[in-house]
Write an enzyme that holds these catalytic residues in place. Structure first.
Site: not given
Length: 121
Positions: A20-22, A72, A76, A97, A118
């Site tokens: 993940s780039l989060s 995620t 959820k 989310n 979302d």
């Protein structure tokens, strides 16, 4: 960043999220706004847990001082029945989310409020 600025702890709960780039995205954006964000991945695959343990992870994050979590797949829906409140969007969609911990920490007044962004894209 100003001296004395405190850190905010947040994270992402999900499965298979190691790529993940989060963390980098959220920490960078927070820094642009003068905030120090520490964003951690809570990967249930890495921990050997199933989505049914999401409520335990939520409680542990609250105990550890997290300000909020992103949620995620596949967690959820698993978190729904363990929140104090749902936004109208989360209630209508039947999934969360984002969880925000709101209230007075240490006074037993922290509440977990579920949102779903979302729908807005």
């Amino acid at each position: 960043m100003a001296e004395g600025t405190h850190s905010v702890l947040a994270g992402l709960i999900g499965a298979g999220i190691q790529g993940s780039l989060s963390p980098a995205l959220h920490e960078h954006e927070a820094e642009r706004h003068g905030l120090r964000l520490v964003y951690r991945l809570i990967d249930i695959d890495e921990l050997g847990l199933g989505p049914d343990r999401t409520p335990d992870l939520l409680a542990e994050a609250l105990r550890m001082g997290y300000s909020g979590l992103n949620i995620t797949h596949p967690c959820k829906q698993a978190v729904l029945d363990h929140l104090d409140e749902l936004s109208p969007e989360a209630a209508a969609i039947g999934a969360v989310n984002t969880v925000v911990f709101d209230g007075v920490r240490g006074a037993g007044g922290m509440r977990a409020i579920g949102h779903n962004t979302d729908w807005a894209g």
